[in-house]
Design a protein around this motif. Structure first.
Motif, PDB file in Angstrom:
ATOM      1  N   PRO A  75      -4.906  -3.451  -4.391  1.00  8.82           N
ATOM      2  CA  PRO A  75      -6.142  -3.159  -3.386  1.00  8.82           C
ATOM      3  C   PRO A  75      -6.201  -4.318  -2.343  1.00  8.82           C
ATOM      4  O   PRO A  75      -6.513  -3.926  -1.210  1.00  8.82           O
ATOM      5  N   ARG A  76      -6.082  -5.428  -2.764  1.00  2.00           N
ATOM      6  CA  ARG A  76      -6.221  -6.636  -1.972  1.00  2.00           C
ATOM      7  C   ARG A  76      -5.284  -6.883  -1.035  1.00  2.00           C
ATOM      8  O   ARG A  76      -5.217  -7.943  -0.032  1.00  2.00           O
ATOM      9  N   THR A  77      -4.112  -6.322  -1.190  1.00  2.49           N
ATOM     10  CA  THR A  77      -3.002  -6.580  -0.051  1.00  2.49           C
ATOM     11  C   THR A  77      -2.198  -5.285   0.323  1.00  2.49           C
ATOM     12  O   THR A  77      -1.645  -5.424   1.497  1.00  2.49           O
ATOM     13  N   GLY A  78      -2.664  -4.179  -0.129  1.00  2.00           N
ATOM     14  CA  GLY A  78      -1.954  -2.978   0.421  1.00  2.00           C
ATOM     15  C   GLY A  78      -2.818  -1.814   0.216  1.00  2.00           C
ATOM     16  O   GLY A  78      -2.257  -0.587   0.425  1.00  2.00           O
ATOM     17  N   GLY A  79      -4.086  -1.910  -0.492  1.00  2.02           N
ATOM     18  CA  GLY A  79      -4.632  -0.791  -0.441  1.00  2.02           C
ATOM     19  C   GLY A  79      -4.733  -0.142  -2.150  1.00  2.02           C
ATOM     20  O   GLY A  79      -5.723   0.433  -2.444  1.00  2.02           O
ATOM     21  N   GLY A  80      -3.624  -0.363  -2.678  1.00  5.46           N
ATOM     22  CA  GLY A  80      -3.751   0.068  -4.147  1.00  5.46           C
ATOM     23  C   GLY A  80      -3.476   1.392  -4.355  1.00  5.46           C
ATOM     24  O   GLY A  80      -2.679   2.145  -3.432  1.00  5.46           O
ATOM     25  N   ARG A  81      -4.046   1.937  -5.643  1.00  7.64           N
ATOM     26  CA  ARG A  81      -3.674   3.514  -5.903  1.00  7.64           C
ATOM     27  C   ARG A  81      -4.413   4.150  -5.415  1.00  7.64           C
ATOM     28  O   ARG A  81      -4.441   5.590  -5.569  1.00  7.64           O
ATOM     29  N   SER A  82      -5.471   4.097  -4.110  1.00 11.04           N
ATOM     30  CA  SER A  82      -6.498   4.998  -3.667  1.00 11.04           C
ATOM     31  C   SER A  82      -6.056   5.774  -2.802  1.00 11.04           C
ATOM     32  O   SER A  82      -6.931   6.501  -2.454  1.00 11.04           O
TER      33      SER A  82
END
Length: 258
Positions: A75-82
């Motif tokens: 999440p803090r570097t690419g957005g994650g699984r969202s």
């Protein structure tokens, strides 16, 4: 005579001849990952591939097929699984794939190998992949094997960062789908960029820790961690020039190329 720098576009005898001549092999490491509303999900493939192509043309190297899947987005570097479409590999899988490719290149005679990374989360899994390859191949100081691992954004000069970000640089962690990547894509593949679709809902405001399984609060809904405002193809060319020049210089220095 096939003068392509792309390994996959050569016949096997052409590849064998060029490896025997000592040509370095470059391996772009990418990802298939969300890059906001305004860009395609292949940004982390396009950028390292184009950079490797340009460097290879300058130094006489080969470019192996780009690895299009990366270590899992955070999440803090690419957005994650969202976000829909992001295709993740576990760190163990990514490291194992890097190991296998390096070992295969070595088996075919490559002794000067350069990994060029275009996806932030690939950093440590690519390091581990190289270490695993060396565990397999051995660490004989008399062997001529030399491996470079380069994150392309590290080749941008401070003075160029100051030109691109006259009001202050947010840091590479928040530059996901923001000015650096957007500008470079505008210079390389403007057909894959639509600034009119940019949500401009950033910057992200993360807490200084991670919470699982839910992503941390502060992630902009668009997936762009900083801002796209100020992105231009001209800035993208400044950045590309720095990266290509920096990687070329590193390879020439480390491999003793004229």
């Amino acid at each position: 005579m096939n003068d392509s720098v792309f390994l996959s576009e050569l016949s096997w005898p052409e590849f064998a001849t060029r490896i025997k001549a000592g040509q370095p092999v470059m391996l772009p490491l990418g990802a298939t990952e969300q890059h906001g509303h305004h860009m395609a999900m292949n940004v982390d493939v396009v950028l390292p591939t184009a950079i490797c192509e340009r460097v290879a043309q300058r130094i006489g190297a080969l470019v192996a097929p780009t690895l299009p899947f990366g270590n899992r987005s955070q999440p803090r570097t690419g957005g994650g699984r969202s976000f829909s479409g992001t295709l993740n590999l576990t760190a163990a899988t990514h490291a194992a794939v890097v190991r296998d490719i390096v070992c295969e290149l070595y088996r075919h005679g490559a002794r000067r190998i350069v990994l060029v990374n275009g996806h932030y989360e690939n950093i440590w899994s690519s390091v581990e992949g190289i270490e695993l390859a060396l565990d397999t191949l051995g660490r004989d100081p008399n062997d001529t094997l030399a491996i470079l691992r380069i994150d392309h954004w590290d080749m941008v000069r401070p003075e160029t960062i100051a030109r691109v970000f006259p009001d202050g640089y947010p840091g590479i962690e928040l530059e996901h789908a923001s000015v650096i990547e957007t500008s470079m894509m505008m210079a390389l593949r403007p057909d894959l960029v639509d600034l009119s679709a940019a949500a401009n809902d950033g910057p992200a405001r993360f807490k200084p820790y991670d919470r699982y399984p839910a992503p941390p609060q502060g992630l902009p809904p668009s997936g762009v961690l900083s801002l796209t405002e100020g992105s231009t193809a001209e800035k993208g060319q400044w950045l590309l020039d720095d990266v290509v020049r920096g990687i070329e210089q590193a390879i020439r220095e480390e491999f003793g190329l004229e």
